[in-house]
Design an enzyme around this catalytic site. Sequence first.
Site, PDB file in Angstrom:
ATOM      1  N   GLY A 133       0.775  -1.246   0.000  1.00 26.37           N
ATOM      2  CA  GLY A 133       0.000   0.000   0.000  1.00 26.37           C
ATOM      3  C   GLY A 133       0.801   1.287   0.000  1.00 26.37           C
ATOM      4  O   GLY A 133       0.327   2.312   0.494  1.00 26.37           O
TER       5      GLY A 133
ATOM      6  N   HIS B 114       0.713   1.195 -13.143  1.00 23.77           N
ATOM      7  CA  HIS B 114       1.465   0.028 -13.614  1.00 23.77           C
ATOM      8  C   HIS B 114       2.951   0.402 -13.727  1.00 23.77           C
ATOM      9  O   HIS B 114       3.281   1.469 -14.253  1.00 23.77           O
ATOM     10  CB  HIS B 114       0.923  -0.437 -14.971  1.00 23.77           C
ATOM     11  CG  HIS B 114       1.592  -1.675 -15.467  1.00 23.77           C
ATOM     12  ND1 HIS B 114       1.280  -2.934 -14.962  1.00 23.77           N
ATOM     13  CD2 HIS B 114       2.575  -1.853 -16.383  1.00 23.77           C
ATOM     14  CE1 HIS B 114       2.052  -3.823 -15.568  1.00 23.77           C
ATOM     15  NE2 HIS B 114       2.840  -3.199 -16.424  1.00 23.77           N
TER      16      HIS B 114
ATOM     17  N   ASP C 247      -4.162  -4.096 -18.549  1.00 25.87           N
ATOM     18  CA  ASP C 247      -3.244  -2.950 -18.633  1.00 25.87           C
ATOM     19  C   ASP C 247      -3.334  -2.249 -19.992  1.00 25.87           C
ATOM     20  O   ASP C 247      -2.328  -1.768 -20.525  1.00 25.87           O
ATOM     21  CB  ASP C 247      -1.780  -3.402 -18.381  1.00 25.87           C
ATOM     22  CG  ASP C 247      -1.607  -4.013 -16.993  1.00 25.87           C
ATOM     23  OD1 ASP C 247      -2.281  -3.556 -16.054  1.00 25.87           O
ATOM     24  OD2 ASP C 247      -0.811  -4.953 -16.854  1.00 25.87           O
TER      25      ASP C 247
ATOM     26  N   GLU D 274       6.001   6.527  -9.260  1.00 27.04           N
ATOM     27  CA  GLU D 274       4.582   6.171  -9.111  1.00 27.04           C
ATOM     28  C   GLU D 274       3.935   7.084  -8.090  1.00 27.04           C
ATOM     29  O   GLU D 274       2.802   7.539  -8.248  1.00 27.04           O
ATOM     30  CB  GLU D 274       4.447   4.712  -8.651  1.00 27.04           C
ATOM     31  CG  GLU D 274       4.903   3.693  -9.675  1.00 27.04           C
ATOM     32  CD  GLU D 274       4.727   2.261  -9.183  1.00 27.04           C
ATOM     33  OE1 GLU D 274       3.817   1.995  -8.380  1.00 27.04           O
ATOM     34  OE2 GLU D 274       5.512   1.398  -9.604  1.00 27.04           O
TER      35      GLU D 274
HETATM   36  C1  GRF Z   1       3.265  -1.011  -7.638  1.00 23.51           C
HETATM   37  O1  GRF Z   1       4.520  -1.269  -8.200  1.00 23.51           O
HETATM   38  C2  GRF Z   1       2.254  -0.786  -8.721  1.00 23.51           C
HETATM   39  O2  GRF Z   1       2.797  -0.201  -9.864  1.00 23.51           O
HETATM   40  C3  GRF Z   1       1.784  -2.178  -9.036  1.00 23.51           C
HETATM   41  O3  GRF Z   1       1.774  -2.845  -7.793  1.00 23.51           O
HETATM   42  C4  GRF Z   1       2.700  -2.226  -6.923  1.00 23.51           C
HETATM   43  C5  GRF Z   1       1.927  -1.857  -5.710  1.00 23.51           C
HETATM   44  O4  GRF Z   1       2.755  -1.329  -4.695  1.00 23.51           O
HETATM   45  N1  GRF Z   1       0.487  -2.152  -9.679  1.00 23.51           N
HETATM   46  P1  GRF Z   1       2.110  -0.719  -3.395  1.00 23.51           P
HETATM   47  O5  GRF Z   1       1.234  -1.792  -2.765  1.00 23.51           O
HETATM   48  O6  GRF Z   1       1.315   0.492  -3.786  1.00 23.51           O
HETATM   49  O7  GRF Z   1       3.261  -0.363  -2.509  1.00 23.51           O
END
Ligand code: GRF
Length: 224
Positions: A28, A126, A162, A191
């Site tokens: 998360g 993603h 995706d 991200e």
């Molecule tokens: C991230 O790398 C996201 O891109 C992918 O899953 C991972 C989730 O990480 N879809 P987190 O649980 O938000 O730390």
Amino acid sequence: MLQNCNIVKLHKKSAMTCNIAVLVSGRGSNLQSIIDNIESGYIRNASINVVVSDVHDAYALERARDRAIDAIFINPSEHGSKKDYEKYLIGILEEYSIDLILLAGYMRLLGNSFIRRYKNRIMNIHPSLLPSFKGLDAQKQALEYGVKVSGCTVHFVDEGMDSGPIILQQSVRVLENDTVESLSERILEQEHVIYPEAVKLFVEGKLKVQGRIVLTRNYERPVK
Ligand code: GRF
């Protein structure tokens, strides 16, 4: 929601709060970045009303509880089929009057009727520059392919994997001594930048979908 030919303006800019649900399965960190950006005031007029996990001990649930956000575990094995599971999930989303659903490390593929119901109101993050390296282990795929640049993508979720309309992307250089871990870490940092930015654009009514093109600056593509 304003509909104009095939142009869909997604969220009406207003002082009304955008109710967000975040679906998670794991640590998360993206959830945390959205929480932090709402708390800091970067994203205004939005609240995370509920976090739903399909994994009972997902750390994301703790992060939500820590910020007094309702955190719900739905046990997939208590629901006979994917349809039943999603029916139950929709019940929760309706109870919280959800406007926007964020997938943040949610490891389940959503069914077509669920996706159609929330068309252009489900976002996913993603860890690659889509359409390259869809699916699992995107960072490993990128390293094995030998690309020099990878990155991350926020997109709306459609019926494919995706494959939905791309909202924002950020590139990240791949280094010669990168491991899956080191590349993943640098991509994850980005991200945490572009996911809140995409949510902010949605909440402020600045996203429009024209076919599979997402416009982010309140303009329409000239028709050829
Ligand atoms: C991230 O790398 C996201 O891109 C992918 O899953 C991972 C989730 O990480 N879809 P987190 O649980 O938000 O730390």
